[in-house]
Design an enzyme around this catalytic site. Structure first.
Site, PDB file in Angstrom:
ATOM      1  N   GLU A 200       0.835  -1.204   0.000  1.00 12.50           N
ATOM      2  CA  GLU A 200       0.000   0.000   0.000  1.00 12.50           C
ATOM      3  C   GLU A 200       0.864   1.246   0.000  1.00 12.50           C
ATOM      4  O   GLU A 200       2.069   1.203   0.228  1.00 12.50           O
ATOM      5  CB  GLU A 200      -0.999  -0.009   1.173  1.00 12.50           C
ATOM      6  CG  GLU A 200      -0.367   0.184   2.528  1.00 12.50           C
ATOM      7  CD  GLU A 200      -1.417   0.360   3.637  1.00 12.50           C
ATOM      8  OE1 GLU A 200      -2.509  -0.226   3.545  1.00 12.50           O
ATOM      9  OE2 GLU A 200      -1.101   1.084   4.586  1.00 12.50           O
ATOM     10  N   GLU A 288     -10.313   6.318  10.266  1.00  9.58           N
ATOM     11  CA  GLU A 288     -11.489   5.742  10.910  1.00  9.58           C
ATOM     12  C   GLU A 288     -12.424   6.849  11.343  1.00  9.58           C
ATOM     13  O   GLU A 288     -12.070   8.026  11.297  1.00  9.58           O
ATOM     14  CB  GLU A 288     -11.091   4.898  12.122  1.00  9.58           C
ATOM     15  CG  GLU A 288     -10.395   5.704  13.203  1.00  9.58           C
ATOM     16  CD  GLU A 288     -10.125   4.867  14.456  1.00  9.58           C
ATOM     17  OE1 GLU A 288     -10.742   3.804  14.612  1.00  9.58           O
ATOM     18  OE2 GLU A 288      -9.323   5.316  15.273  1.00  9.58           O
TER      19      GLU A 288
END
Lengths: 662, 511
Positions: A200, A288
């Site tokens: 990533e 988040e």
């Protein structure tokens, strides 16, 4: 509107919610465990209900007891604060099932956002930027290399089963990737028995920036700017500010828009926070969503002149949000620091104990200081709960003004009886890079690899100021004693501290102390009760904290600390003859700094350890605390085993006698 | 031309000042110890020392002693001032024949003690002596006893303070033992009746000087020493501080020392210092620090019998003696050591007109065979006796528990406490509620639920200060935050207290 609400929390946040409820003329019910019977939130609330034993699981996490308390007291709604049951969807359902209102988002939103994978999927669907990466594991280097081109270098290779940095590699180009991938796979296999890895985007110089949102049950959602929360240690925030000194208006708007979209996707109806990681190029990616009030919400409140708790209550009562996005503009700057009971000189190990002196600075509109606290002098920071003592927020027109006020607030803040991070926070505020707004999430780890131990200032003026107050304290004490019998008053003194020995002359009439020829004229008197000296030295305003015992004075000025030994000059030549006495015999023991569960012993009998080496891990306050040796020597005996509960000051490891080991 | 006598004077003075000579002085310094005269420099106000008997020499001619005479004979005596107030001093010189005590050495000490008695001036002894001058035999022993007799005569008349700054062994220990306070220096002083060699021969125990009689042994284990200091300078500065709390003699009052700490200062922290759970401890030293004048606490026996706190402090500038139970140590129980420690402290304060402030949080006397076999009955009686006998102003504050006989002992109204206050958190009862329920409701002893109910009932009825207040055993129930002011006002009212004792030869304290 509700007539009465229950606050299912403790400490500063419970107090803070009660305060807002009081301004709204809503009656409040506090809940408390045995450990909190005397606490501020219990005293502040109109009613208080006992809900169990000190361990959170047996009180503040006991949903049944809390709902029963609400029913018994006739509270109509429950505010969960943060932590404890605030993000527990089952609790929300139970509250609603009991016919009460939960002051917060719906159970569904909490559930969806509480799961790392569904929240990410949902965010992506809502058009929120997600850290680009391979979908799932890759095993072939060519596939990985191809993916990396799409992702864009640098990339991070991460073990699927990973954790703790094992099986992690950064690659800046394809050559590096080809070299690093097999290494990462090997390491992953060795560490986790699973060699799957994925690739990533590696965010360089990452910052942690979050967006405050507020939504109602009528579909209105706004965002209230961002909070910069990059300063962290042990993965916990210690300093937060609004706005961020880093992002542009354009980025702010883009982040805000995405946050609102995500909130809309889950029909969010309360205060909430969307956290992002932001790279050096202002690229931002979703981390988040926190479906509750954040600890650091005060900075947003100050900059946007809003009471988030009030809105949470109004929204829960069904009211419509009257705020319009276009009217929401930041005004000024606010910076919050979290005062923790922890020892910055020992790896930020949490501390417990009694607040033997606890004096907060004055807070009013003039000081530009807000304090959210829930503790009191003679109160205790226990092993059961979060070791946060208080939040101190400085605000002003500019970032510098806010920081200056915060500095002054910290200088006035007196905390005695346990280790705390006041001076560490003070040091951060003065750090040139931080002042410039130049920092990332690794700032504390990079700049303070050994934590922080307050020491003598390098600045000569500051040193002289600190010394002059030390001399003044000792001299005036001796003077008062001498005056009782018309004795000779000592005016010439000798002092010794970290920076060396000097001579000093005290002039009572002029209220001055001359140190090595430098005259320091003192205005104001030290106050032993509050431990503060607030006055001026040679016309310059100073705020110091003092602790005085016989010939020894400890002076704190800003982030500095100086322990000064002061004696009348006439005996100093004799002091010079005193020597450090070696303690004869006696084995050295390393003791537990706090009570807790000893989970790991990292040394064995016969090991040669030096001061600073890791020796054991003690679990306390829901945290693993690495205990470092304070001593150097050979391990002779291990006195407590892993899995054992240990008391504060209990000996854990005995080192061989110095004489034996030589 | 200078007259021969003046020359001789100068020579003798120089010789006396040099003591045992440069080499011995260097040895003394190398041990981190100061010389007898250097110590007096620190102890006394500058230029205040008047030396006596500088020219005294011993009269022994045996074992080659005739050749070993040094003016002063191993002890420097005289008087000086501490904070402007006179004190008599003697300071033994280890560089002269090991500071050994000869007949003449003893006579010098006796001289200052006699004068101290006549003039009502305290005596401070700095001990650094290898022991008796063996060459002199019984003459030296006689010397010791002459000093002992003066110690006893002066006891309760003028304060006597001993600082042990080197060896102090055998019979020599008994002079300090009979003085009011003993300070020791860590690492360079020791006191014992018989040294490690004798111990080894007789009991086959292997023990070092330090472990047998070092400062920490006596400050922590035996309680013989009242305080231990890191070095000579700190010990002597400590004596200067101690003296600031004491009067010159039993006919005097302690000096007042100005303070800018107002007696009206409130301490809100005290309102919440008592934990909600009665079994949870709190630190009584914090209570003390909030009540007294800023930083004025001078603790006596800080490292011994921590379950009771004793020390001097000031309230509105006036010297007070504080005795307080410490819930942090052994729950604040009274045991043998705590009783002995506090009893002697109370008697000292009473002897020298220093008012007593007693802070009470006591669950009772320590149970167990060790205590009973050790004679807790007799030792506990000492404290009771001391309080009952004391007729200085007695002010008592019950912060929490005052249970059973220990309630009576701790300066209760019944022992003629002048002013007895209690906080609202006070529990004045025969015992804790659980124990009481267990005895009163023996029938329910197998039913924990019922017993808990009984105990809660007892608690609700007796765990408060009002039952005692109803009977006048407590003069008032006061808010903790206002304690400083209320205690200071009580002391002020008591300044003119007069009390007399029945005529007798002397009392018979249960020793």
């Amino acid at each position: 509107m509700f007539n009465k609400i229950l606050i299912a929390n403790r400490g500063e946040i419970a107090c803070r919610i009660i305060r807002t409820a009081q301004t709204m003329n809503i009656k409040t019910v506090a809940v408390y465990s045995d450990a909190d019977a005397n606490s501020n939130h219990v005293i502040m609330a109109d009613e208080a209900a006992w809900i169990g034993l000190p361990p959170s699981a047996e009180s503040y996490l006991d949903a049944e007891a809390i709902i029963a308390a609400a029913k018994a007291t006739g509270a109509e709604a429950i505010h969960p604060g943060f932590g404890f049951l605030s993000e527990n969807a089952q609790f929300v359902s139970a509250v609603e099932k009991a016919g009460l209102t939960f002051i917060g988002p719906g159970a569904e939103a909490i559930q969806l956002m509480g799961d790392k994978i569904t929240s990410k999927t949902l965010a992506e669907k809502a058009g929120v930027s997600i850290v680009p990466g391979t979908e799932g594991a890759v095993s072939d280097v060519d596939v990985a290399a191809k993916a990396a081109i799409d992702i864009g270098y640098p990339v991070m290779i991460k073990a699927s089963a990973g954790g703790g940095g094992k099986g992690m590699r950064i690659a800046h180009d394809e050559d590096e990737l080809r070299e690093a991938m097999p290494q990462a796979q090997n390491e992953a296999r060795a560490s986790f028995g699973d060699d799957r890895v994925f690739v990533e985007k590696f965010v360089t110089s990452p910052r942690h920036i979050e967006i405050q949102i507020l939504g109602d049950s009528h579909g209105n959602i706004v965002y209230l700017g961002e909070r910069e929360c990059s300063l962290q240690r042990r993965h916990q925030k210690v300093l937060e500010e609004a706005p961020s000194p880093f992002i542009s208006d354009k980025t702010r708007a883009a982040m805000g828009k995405q946050a609102v979209e995500l909130a809309k996707a889950v029909q969010y109806k309360s205060a909430g926070t969307v956290e992002f990681i932001v790279g050096a190029d202002e690229d931002f990616y979703f981390l988040e969503m926190n479906t509750r009030l954040q600890v650091e919400h005060p900075v947003t409140e100050l900059v946007y002149d809003i009471d988030l708790v009030e809105w949470m209550i109004r929204i829960a009562a069904g009211e419509k949000l009257t705020l319009k996005q276009k009217d929401i503009t930041p005004n000024g700057w606010a910076v919050e620091v979290r005062l923790y009971a922890e020892d910055p000189s020992r790896g930020f190990l949490p501390a417990i104990g009694q607040l033997t002196r606890y004096r907060e600075p004055e807070t009013d509109t003039n000081t530009g200081i807000r304090i959210d606290s829930g503790v009191h002098e003679a109160g205790e920071i226990s092993i059961y709960y979060d070791p946060m003592i208080a939040k101190v927020i400085g605000y002003g027109k500019t970032r510098d003004a806010a920081l200056d006020r915060l500095s002054l607030g910290l200088d006035y803040y007196v905390i005695e009886g346990l280790a705390h991070n006041r001076q560490f926070l003070r040091h951060i505020i003065d750090h040139p890079a931080f002042r410039k707004g130049d920092f990332t999430t690794s700032f504390i780890a990079d700049e303070y690899p050994h934590g922080y131990t307050p020491a003598a200032p390098e600045d000569k003026t500051a040193l002289a100021q600190m010394r002059s107050i030390a001399v003044l304290l000792v001299a005036s004490r001796l003077d008062r004693m001498a005056a009782s019998g018309n004795g000779t008053v000592d005016t010439a003194f000798w002092l010794n501290d970290e920076a060396g020995a000097s001579s000093a002359i005290w002039d009572k009439a002029a209220n001055s102390v001359t140190i090595d020829g430098q005259v320091m004229v003192i205005a104001g008197a030290p106050d032993r009760d509050s431990r503060r000296f607030v006055g001026a030295i040679n016309g310059a305003d100073v705020v110091m904290q003092i602790w005085h015992h016989a010939a020894r004075v400890e002076v704190m000025l800003g982030a500095h600390r100086l322990a000064v030994h002061v004696l009348p000059e006439r005996v100093s030549h004799l002091q010079a003859l005193m020597r450090e006495k070696s303690v004869t015999g006696g084995a050295v023991e390393i003791t537990a700094p706090m009570p807790g569960l000893m989970t790991r012993v990292m040394v064995s009998v016969g090991d040669h350890i030096t001061a600073g080496d890791d020796v054991v891990v003690i679990e306390a306050m829901k945290m693993e605390n690495l205990l470092k040796s304070t001593e150097t020597g050979i391990v002779k005996e291990i006195l407590a085993n892993a899995g054992e509960t240990v008391a504060a000051d209990q000996p854990l490891i005995r080192l061989a006698d110095k004489t034996e080991s030589e | 031309m200078t007259s021969p006598n003046v020359t001789m004077l100068e020579q003798k003075r120089a010789a006396a000042r040099l003591g045992g000579g440069e080499k011995r002085i260097d040895t003394q310094h190398s041990k981190g110890k100061l010389t007898a005269r250097e110590r007096l420099e620190i102890l006394l106000d500058p230029n205040s020392f008047e030396e006596w008997d500088m020219f005294v020499e011993h009269r022994c001619t045996d074992f080659g002693m005739a050749e070993q005479t040094i003016p002063g004979d191993g002890v420097v005596t005289g008087y000086g001032q501490i904070n402007g107030r006179p004190v008599f001093v003697f300071s033994q010189d280890f560089t002269v024949l090991g500071g050994s005590l000869s007949e003449t050495h003893a006579a010098k000490i006796v001289k200052v003690m006699d004068q101290a008695m006549k003039t009502g001036i305290p005596v401070i002894g700095l001990n650094d002596s290898g022991g008796a001058r063996i060459q002199e035999g019984v003459a030296s022993l006689g010397g010791y006893a002459e000093v002992f007799q003066r110690n006893v005569d002066a006891s309760g008349v003028v304060p006597q303070i001993s600082v042990i700054m080197g060896p102090c062994a055998g019979g020599a220990v008994y002079s300090p033992a009979m003085t009011d306070f003993i300070f020791m220096v860590e690492g360079s002083s020791y006191m014992y009746v018989t040294g490690p060699d004798v111990v080894k021969t007789v009991t086959h125990e292997d023990v070092s000087h330090e472990d047998l009689g070092g400062a920490s042994t006596h400050a922590k284990k035996s309680g013989v020493a009242h305080k231990a200091y890191a070095n000579d300078v700190e010990a002597l500065m400590g004596v200067r501080t101690l003296m600031s709390y004491l009067p010159q003699s039993c006919d005097d009052k302690a000096p007042e020392i100005a303070t800018d700490d107002p007696i009206t200062r409130k301490a809100p922290a005290l309102d919440r210092i008592i934990p909600a759970n009665p079994n949870q401890p709190y630190n009584m030293k914090h209570v003390i620090s909030h009540i007294i004048d800023d930083d004025s606490f001078f603790e006596i026996h800080p490292d011994f019998a921590g379950n009771i706190i004793t020390g001097f402090a000031r309230m509105g500038g006036q010297s007070v003696a504080i005795i307080a139970n410490q819930p942090m140590v052994l729950a604040g129980c009274l045991d043998i050591n705590a009783s002995r420690k506090a009893a002697r402290f109370v008697r000292f304060a009473d002897a020298f007109n220093i008012p007593l402030i007693t802070l009470v949080d006591v669950p009772g006397f320590m149970p167990g065979t060790a205590q009973e076999y050790g004679g807790i009955i007799a030792h506990g009686a000492k404290l009771l006796f001391a309080y009952a006998e004391a007729n200085v102003p007695k002010v008592t504050l019950i912060t929490r528990k005052a249970y059973g006989g220990a309630y009576d002992v701790m300066s209760s109204k019944h022992l003629r406490g002048d002013v007895n206050y209690a906080w609202p958190t006070a529990e004045i009862a025969v015992m804790g509620s659980e124990g009481a329920a267990r005895i009163i409701f023996r029938a329910d002893s197998d039913d924990p639920e019922k017993l808990k109910q009984r105990s809660d009932d007892y608690r609700a009825k007796f765990a408060n200060p009002f039952i005692a207040a109803k009977r006048g055993y407590i003069d008032d129930v006061i808010m903790p935050n206002n304690s400083r002011f209320r205690l200071a006002r009580a002391l002020n009212m008591l300044k003119g207290k007069r009390a007399s004792r029945p005529q007798r030869k002397h009392d018979n304290l249960p020793l």
